[in-house]
Design an enzyme around this catalytic site. Sequence first.
Site, PDB file in Angstrom:
ATOM      1  CE  LYS A 176      24.399 -13.665  39.530  1.00 44.86           C
ATOM      2  NZ  LYS A 176      23.994 -13.215  38.172  1.00 44.86           N
ATOM      3  CD  GLU A 251       9.962 -12.887  48.179  1.00 45.44           C
ATOM      4  OE1 GLU A 251       8.915 -13.180  47.580  1.00 45.44           O
ATOM      5  OE2 GLU A 251       9.996 -12.621  49.385  1.00 45.44           O
ATOM      6  CB  CYS A 285       7.237 -12.497  40.379  1.00 43.27           C
ATOM      7  SG  CYS A 285       7.211 -11.072  41.471  1.00 43.27           S
ATOM      8  CD  GLU A 386       7.100 -16.680  36.323  1.00 42.67           C
ATOM      9  OE1 GLU A 386       8.166 -17.316  36.385  1.00 42.67           O
ATOM     10  OE2 GLU A 386       6.815 -15.750  37.098  1.00 42.67           O
TER      11      GLU A 386
HETATM   12  P1  NDP Z   1      16.762 -16.802  37.251  1.00 41.91           P
HETATM   13  O1  NDP Z   1      16.389 -17.719  38.332  1.00 41.91           O
HETATM   14  O2  NDP Z   1      17.268 -17.369  35.997  1.00 41.91           O
HETATM   15  O3  NDP Z   1      17.877 -15.765  37.742  1.00 41.91           O
HETATM   16  C1  NDP Z   1      17.772 -15.007  38.913  1.00 41.91           C
HETATM   17  C2  NDP Z   1      19.161 -14.727  39.455  1.00 41.91           C
HETATM   18  O4  NDP Z   1      19.766 -15.973  39.832  1.00 41.91           O
HETATM   19  C3  NDP Z   1      20.111 -14.123  38.422  1.00 41.91           C
HETATM   20  O5  NDP Z   1      21.003 -13.262  39.056  1.00 41.91           O
HETATM   21  C4  NDP Z   1      20.820 -15.353  37.893  1.00 41.91           C
HETATM   22  O6  NDP Z   1      22.031 -15.075  37.231  1.00 41.91           O
HETATM   23  C5  NDP Z   1      21.014 -16.125  39.184  1.00 41.91           C
HETATM   24  N1  NDP Z   1      21.286 -17.547  38.998  1.00 41.91           N
HETATM   25  C6  NDP Z   1      21.093 -18.323  37.904  1.00 41.91           C
HETATM   26  N2  NDP Z   1      21.494 -19.599  38.145  1.00 41.91           N
HETATM   27  C7  NDP Z   1      21.951 -19.630  39.426  1.00 41.91           C
HETATM   28  C8  NDP Z   1      22.483 -20.647  40.270  1.00 41.91           C
HETATM   29  N3  NDP Z   1      22.656 -21.902  39.835  1.00 41.91           N
HETATM   30  N4  NDP Z   1      22.842 -20.336  41.523  1.00 41.91           N
HETATM   31  C9  NDP Z   1      22.678 -19.082  42.006  1.00 41.91           C
HETATM   32  N5  NDP Z   1      22.189 -18.066  41.234  1.00 41.91           N
HETATM   33  C10 NDP Z   1      21.821 -18.332  39.975  1.00 41.91           C
HETATM   34  O7  NDP Z   1      15.492 -15.899  37.001  1.00 41.91           O
HETATM   35  P2  NDP Z   1      15.326 -14.789  35.877  1.00 41.91           P
HETATM   36  O8  NDP Z   1      16.490 -13.877  35.856  1.00 41.91           O
HETATM   37  O9  NDP Z   1      14.934 -15.437  34.626  1.00 41.91           O
HETATM   38  O10 NDP Z   1      14.139 -13.921  36.493  1.00 41.91           O
HETATM   39  C11 NDP Z   1      12.835 -14.190  36.229  1.00 41.91           C
HETATM   40  C12 NDP Z   1      12.219 -15.012  37.343  1.00 41.91           C
HETATM   41  O11 NDP Z   1      12.269 -14.289  38.557  1.00 41.91           O
HETATM   42  C13 NDP Z   1      10.763 -15.281  37.096  1.00 41.91           C
HETATM   43  O12 NDP Z   1      10.450 -16.618  37.371  1.00 41.91           O
HETATM   44  C14 NDP Z   1      10.046 -14.381  38.071  1.00 41.91           C
HETATM   45  O13 NDP Z   1       8.789 -14.814  38.415  1.00 41.91           O
HETATM   46  C15 NDP Z   1      11.008 -14.358  39.202  1.00 41.91           C
HETATM   47  N6  NDP Z   1      10.780 -13.176  40.022  1.00 41.91           N
HETATM   48  C16 NDP Z   1      10.202 -13.327  41.260  1.00 41.91           C
HETATM   49  C17 NDP Z   1       9.902 -12.232  42.033  1.00 41.91           C
HETATM   50  C18 NDP Z   1       9.309 -12.396  43.399  1.00 41.91           C
HETATM   51  O14 NDP Z   1       9.448 -11.483  44.210  1.00 41.91           O
HETATM   52  N7  NDP Z   1       8.640 -13.493  43.720  1.00 41.91           N
HETATM   53  C19 NDP Z   1      10.170 -10.871  41.574  1.00 41.91           C
HETATM   54  C20 NDP Z   1      10.791 -10.825  40.287  1.00 41.91           C
HETATM   55  C21 NDP Z   1      11.067 -11.951  39.541  1.00 41.91           C
HETATM   56  P3  NDP Z   1      22.037 -14.876  35.620  1.00 41.91           P
HETATM   57  O15 NDP Z   1      21.627 -13.497  35.393  1.00 41.91           O
HETATM   58  O16 NDP Z   1      23.405 -15.156  35.177  1.00 41.91           O
HETATM   59  O17 NDP Z   1      21.065 -15.869  35.058  1.00 41.91           O
END
Ligand code: NDP
Length: 496
Positions: A176, A251, A285, A386
């Site tokens: 996804k 992550e 991140c 963040e």
């Molecule tokens: P989100 O948590 O909003 O989204 C991440 C993924 O989860 C997307 O595919 C999103 O879909 C999906 N998602 C959203 N809601 C749900 C749910 N209820 N159940 C299951 N999946 C869901 O994060 P962001 O896209 O805003 O990404 C940024 C974040 O990711 C930052 O906090 C960053 O720090 C973190 N990150 C962490 C990394 C690591 O390795 N530690 C690396 C890169 C980023 P949709 O696109 O529709 O929202």
Amino acid sequence: MTLEQTLPICIAGTWRLGGGERYATCYPATGEPMAWLNAASLDDVEAAVQGAHQAFLHSGWAQRKPHERATVLYRIAGLIRERAEELAQLQRQDNGKPIGETRALVASAAGTFQFFAAACETLEETITPSRGDFVSMSVYEPMGVVAAITPWNSPIASEAQKVAPALAGGNAVVIKPAEITPLLALQLARICEEAGLPKGLLSVLPGKGSVLGDALTRHPLVKRVSFTGGTRTGKHIAHIAADKMMPVSLELGGKSPTIVLDDADLDHAVAGVLYGIFSSSGEACIAGSRLFVARSLYEPFMARLTAAAAQLRVGDPADERTQMGPLISAAHRESVERYVALGLAEGGRLRLGGERPAGGVFDQGYFYPPTILEGLGNHQQVCQEEIFGPVLVAMPFDNEEALITQANDSLYALAAGIWSRDYKRAWALGRKLQAGTVWINTYKQFSISTPFGGWRDSGLGREKGRLGILQYMEQKSLYWGMNDQPLAWAGLETGQ
Ligand code: NDP
């Protein structure tokens, strides 16, 4: 691919239009539509998971010898490399990262498949020391259907980090991807198919995470979720996983401290701090977003850092010289702007940036300049939350004890950086910092062979590393009886 076409998505071995709403992905540098596709529907989630389950049971993938699975993974790595430029350009358009960065992400994805192919064919199962009349062994089995949920900031690299070890372990995978950046995951599925991965073993479901990601996580046939994204979403997934007794790896976000000690090599420190926070426009991140500088060095260091940050080339991601492209979306830029306004309201001062650039390409895309705030304390909201943008908060420190307390005073604990010429001092400090990764005299360097993950609100579990494959396998102990006699407890006479 033309703009008018609605892109098919990959569901259980067939390419067809998703059953959900039609939507466009946009190029963040111009705001123009990039590609149209139909989101997956809940029926598509069901079809993808059922298809993956069937492929897991019947395609023979899980039963192939490790070196046979590895052969397909090596082919995937090879095809990614063959198409590297095409993929890098697509990713630039998908999320607006500068072309230099997207090339690196594509290369990293290829390297990840290669690495897990090697991990797969060299993974050892062990005979454990015998403590009875038996031979005891520890072996690993695939889990079944794995859900890989990924964010928008590093497509293909994040997907590879989940898909490669999961496939290597003999599983099926449903990806996804982030709703707004689905294109690379779809290309990866094409490549996997071409490399000979059995049909149905990999599906890609673009669309809303709150609907599709949630349904995937709850699905009884999904046996593991590997998630990268925000902490709030990660906790939501962890709750669902707890009810299912399902393992997850998370992550999540970060608010990483970067520390410049008074004996640092300043050229290295300036370059490293800049790269740590401003590369990827801070949408990382592991961005080093809290800067702690020894007070004796604070003014001269900040003067150099600010002058260098002001020279960073912000602009067209297609230009090879660009160091910072646009932010991912208008909404995300507004969120970054709100944080900067909050920092000022909390008593901070702008040392650099803080205003949208204007004119030419800047009027179309979601650009935001390198921004440095100072005059704030670590307890304030902009230092605790963040921002996920090019915003650095700089603070002086007086002694190492106070520094360690502040550096560790965060819900997050993903990464940290130390700049010092004294390796013993850096070592001692590095051991006291609470973080999944500590970089010393470097920052934001990665190796697929080194485990990565966060503590506390930054996540659970580790990705990468040779044993990363084991996250996607269940461990099983086998005992082989070697006794000529029946087990004594039953008290049977033998030879009757
Ligand atoms: P989100 O948590 O909003 O989204 C991440 C993924 O989860 C997307 O595919 C999103 O879909 C999906 N998602 C959203 N809601 C749900 C749910 N209820 N159940 C299951 N999946 C869901 O994060 P962001 O896209 O805003 O990404 C940024 C974040 O990711 C930052 O906090 C960053 O720090 C973190 N990150 C962490 C990394 C690591 O390795 N530690 C690396 C890169 C980023 P949709 O696109 O529709 O929202």
